[in-house]
Design a protein around this motif. Structure first.
Motif, PDB file in Angstrom:
ATOM      1  N   LEU A   1      35.264  47.033  40.730  1.00  0.00           N
ATOM      2  CA  LEU A   1      34.973  45.873  41.570  1.00  0.00           C
ATOM      3  C   LEU A   1      34.332  44.760  40.740  1.00  0.00           C
ATOM      4  O   LEU A   1      34.719  43.593  40.846  1.00  0.00           O
ATOM      5  CB  LEU A   1      34.058  46.254  42.724  1.00  0.00           C
ATOM      6  N   ALA A   2      33.376  45.117  39.916  1.00  0.00           N
ATOM      7  CA  ALA A   2      32.711  44.121  39.066  1.00  0.00           C
ATOM      8  C   ALA A   2      33.715  43.433  38.143  1.00  0.00           C
ATOM      9  O   ALA A   2      33.595  42.237  37.879  1.00  0.00           O
ATOM     10  CB  ALA A   2      31.601  44.783  38.260  1.00  0.00           C
ATOM     11  N   GLN A   3      34.717  44.164  37.686  1.00  0.00           N
ATOM     12  CA  GLN A   3      35.718  43.582  36.787  1.00  0.00           C
ATOM     13  C   GLN A   3      36.685  42.650  37.504  1.00  0.00           C
ATOM     14  O   GLN A   3      37.316  41.823  36.866  1.00  0.00           O
ATOM     15  CB  GLN A   3      36.502  44.704  36.086  1.00  0.00           C
ATOM     16  N   THR A   4      36.797  42.774  38.826  1.00  0.00           N
ATOM     17  CA  THR A   4      37.712  41.904  39.568  1.00  0.00           C
ATOM     18  C   THR A   4      37.114  40.535  39.867  1.00  0.00           C
ATOM     19  O   THR A   4      37.840  39.624  40.252  1.00  0.00           O
ATOM     20  CB  THR A   4      38.155  42.542  40.911  1.00  0.00           C
ATOM     21  N   VAL A   5      35.818  40.398  39.700  1.00  0.00           N
ATOM     22  CA  VAL A   5      35.155  39.131  39.999  1.00  0.00           C
ATOM     23  C   VAL A   5      35.552  38.096  38.947  1.00  0.00           C
ATOM     24  O   VAL A   5      35.314  38.272  37.763  1.00  0.00           O
ATOM     25  CB  VAL A   5      33.626  39.305  40.041  1.00  0.00           C
ATOM     26  N   LYS A   6      36.171  37.025  39.425  1.00  0.00           N
ATOM     27  CA  LYS A   6      36.642  35.970  38.528  1.00  0.00           C
ATOM     28  C   LYS A   6      35.933  34.641  38.762  1.00  0.00           C
ATOM     29  O   LYS A   6      36.058  33.731  37.959  1.00  0.00           O
ATOM     30  CB  LYS A   6      38.150  35.757  38.702  1.00  0.00           C
ATOM     31  N   SER A   7      35.237  34.532  39.880  1.00  0.00           N
ATOM     32  CA  SER A   7      34.604  33.251  40.203  1.00  0.00           C
ATOM     33  C   SER A   7      33.329  33.474  40.995  1.00  0.00           C
ATOM     34  O   SER A   7      33.066  34.556  41.495  1.00  0.00           O
ATOM     35  CB  SER A   7      35.562  32.384  41.023  1.00  0.00           C
ATOM     36  N   VAL A   8      32.577  32.425  41.121  1.00  0.00           N
ATOM     37  CA  VAL A   8      31.363  32.447  41.928  1.00  0.00           C
ATOM     38  C   VAL A   8      31.724  32.733  43.381  1.00  0.00           C
ATOM     39  O   VAL A   8      31.016  33.437  44.088  1.00  0.00           O
ATOM     40  CB  VAL A   8      30.607  31.108  41.799  1.00  0.00           C
ATOM     41  N   ASP A   9      32.839  32.197  43.817  1.00  0.00           N
ATOM     42  CA  ASP A   9      33.290  32.428  45.184  1.00  0.00           C
ATOM     43  C   ASP A   9      33.539  33.909  45.438  1.00  0.00           C
ATOM     44  O   ASP A   9      33.230  34.423  46.516  1.00  0.00           O
ATOM     45  CB  ASP A   9      34.560  31.633  45.472  1.00  0.00           C
ATOM     46  N   ASP A  10      34.123  34.587  44.466  1.00  0.00           N
ATOM     47  CA  ASP A  10      34.359  36.026  44.586  1.00  0.00           C
ATOM     48  C   ASP A  10      33.042  36.764  44.776  1.00  0.00           C
ATOM     49  O   ASP A  10      32.920  37.639  45.636  1.00  0.00           O
ATOM     50  CB  ASP A  10      35.041  36.583  43.329  1.00  0.00           C
ATOM     51  N   LYS A  11      32.068  36.421  43.984  1.00  0.00           N
ATOM     52  CA  LYS A  11      30.774  37.087  44.027  1.00  0.00           C
ATOM     53  C   LYS A  11      30.060  36.882  45.358  1.00  0.00           C
ATOM     54  O   LYS A  11      29.511  37.813  45.931  1.00  0.00           O
ATOM     55  CB  LYS A  11      29.908  36.614  42.868  1.00  0.00           C
ATOM     56  N   LYS A  12      30.091  35.659  45.843  1.00  0.00           N
ATOM     57  CA  LYS A  12      29.451  35.374  47.130  1.00  0.00           C
ATOM     58  C   LYS A  12      30.164  36.093  48.265  1.00  0.00           C
ATOM     59  O   LYS A  12      29.532  36.579  49.198  1.00  0.00           O
ATOM     60  CB  LYS A  12      29.421  33.876  47.408  1.00  0.00           C
ATOM     61  N   ALA A  13      31.478  36.145  48.199  1.00  0.00           N
ATOM     62  CA  ALA A  13      32.259  36.804  49.247  1.00  0.00           C
ATOM     63  C   ALA A  13      31.919  38.287  49.321  1.00  0.00           C
ATOM     64  O   ALA A  13      31.724  38.833  50.401  1.00  0.00           O
ATOM     65  CB  ALA A  13      33.748  36.625  48.985  1.00  0.00           C
ATOM     66  N   ILE A  14      31.848  38.910  48.179  1.00  0.00           N
ATOM     67  CA  ILE A  14      31.521  40.331  48.139  1.00  0.00           C
ATOM     68  C   ILE A  14      30.116  40.557  48.688  1.00  0.00           C
ATOM     69  O   ILE A  14      29.875  41.466  49.470  1.00  0.00           O
ATOM     70  CB  ILE A  14      31.664  40.884  46.713  1.00  0.00           C
TER      71      ILE A  14
ATOM     72  N   ASN B   1      33.255  29.745  47.326  1.00  0.00           N
ATOM     73  CA  ASN B   1      34.374  30.228  48.151  1.00  0.00           C
ATOM     74  C   ASN B   1      34.905  31.575  47.683  1.00  0.00           C
ATOM     75  O   ASN B   1      35.105  31.803  46.517  1.00  0.00           O
ATOM     76  CB  ASN B   1      35.512  29.218  48.176  1.00  0.00           C
ATOM     77  N   ALA B   2      35.186  32.458  48.662  1.00  0.00           N
ATOM     78  CA  ALA B   2      35.545  33.838  48.373  1.00  0.00           C
ATOM     79  C   ALA B   2      37.032  34.079  48.241  1.00  0.00           C
ATOM     80  O   ALA B   2      37.831  33.492  48.935  1.00  0.00           O
ATOM     81  CB  ALA B   2      34.988  34.721  49.463  1.00  0.00           C
ATOM     82  N   ALA B   3      37.391  34.989  47.352  1.00  0.00           N
ATOM     83  CA  ALA B   3      38.788  35.351  47.178  1.00  0.00           C
ATOM     84  C   ALA B   3      38.994  36.861  47.311  1.00  0.00           C
ATOM     85  O   ALA B   3      40.113  37.299  47.453  1.00  0.00           O
ATOM     86  CB  ALA B   3      39.279  34.870  45.820  1.00  0.00           C
ATOM     87  N   ILE B   4      37.959  37.641  47.262  1.00  0.00           N
ATOM     88  CA  ILE B   4      38.065  39.097  47.366  1.00  0.00           C
ATOM     89  C   ILE B   4      37.796  39.504  48.815  1.00  0.00           C
ATOM     90  O   ILE B   4      36.722  39.257  49.339  1.00  0.00           O
ATOM     91  CB  ILE B   4      37.074  39.791  46.413  1.00  0.00           C
ATOM     92  N   PRO B   5      38.784  40.141  49.461  1.00  0.00           N
ATOM     93  CA  PRO B   5      38.602  40.531  50.865  1.00  0.00           C
ATOM     94  C   PRO B   5      37.640  41.702  51.032  1.00  0.00           C
ATOM     95  O   PRO B   5      37.505  42.547  50.147  1.00  0.00           O
ATOM     96  CB  PRO B   5      40.017  40.913  51.312  1.00  0.00           C
ATOM     97  N   CYS B   6      36.999  41.758  52.181  1.00  0.00           N
ATOM     98  CA  CYS B   6      36.049  42.844  52.465  1.00  0.00           C
ATOM     99  C   CYS B   6      36.705  44.212  52.379  1.00  0.00           C
ATOM    100  O   CYS B   6      36.061  45.185  51.980  1.00  0.00           O
ATOM    101  CB  CYS B   6      35.402  42.646  53.834  1.00  0.00           C
TER     102      CYS B   6
END
Length: 115
Positions: free
Chosen positions: A60-73, A23-28
């Protein structure tokens, strides 16, 4: 608008290494802003990625906190690729090395975001 789509493509490459997340948390919009400066290089207009390009991708790479973030991006970038003509894979694949960002996989516009 084209900068946003390219941003998505570039971040897709970076996020593939994190693709085992859900699940994603970082918006496009955030993804787009961070990668927008890379479009000139990815389309072959500039000889190397700009400092702003590399800095944005590192942030951007530093903002990734979860697998969901990575998939969303990854999904944001992949969606952008479909709508943006001009990005050349041969330049896109060079960005991680040029920006000294380790992604651990071959960068490609065909990356599977769900694996």
């Amino acid at each position: 608008m084209k900068s946003i789509f390219f941003s998505m493509v570039l971040v897709l490459s970076l996020l593939y290494c994190f693709a085992h997340l859900s699940n994603a948390a970082i918006p496009c919009g955030t993804v787009d802003m961070k990668a927008a400066a890379c479009i000139s290089f990815a389309t072959g207009k500039d000889a190397k990625p700009s400092a702003a390009c590399c800095s944005g991708l590192q942030q951007l790479a530093q903002t990734v906190k979860s697998v969901d973030d990575k998939k969303a991006i990854c999904r944001c970038l992949k969606a952008g690729v479909k709508n943006f003509a001009g990005v050349q894979e041969k330049f896109l694949t060079q960005i991680p090395n040029a920006c000294k960002i380790k992604v651990g996989f071959p960068v490609s516009m065909n990356t599977n975001c769900e694996t």
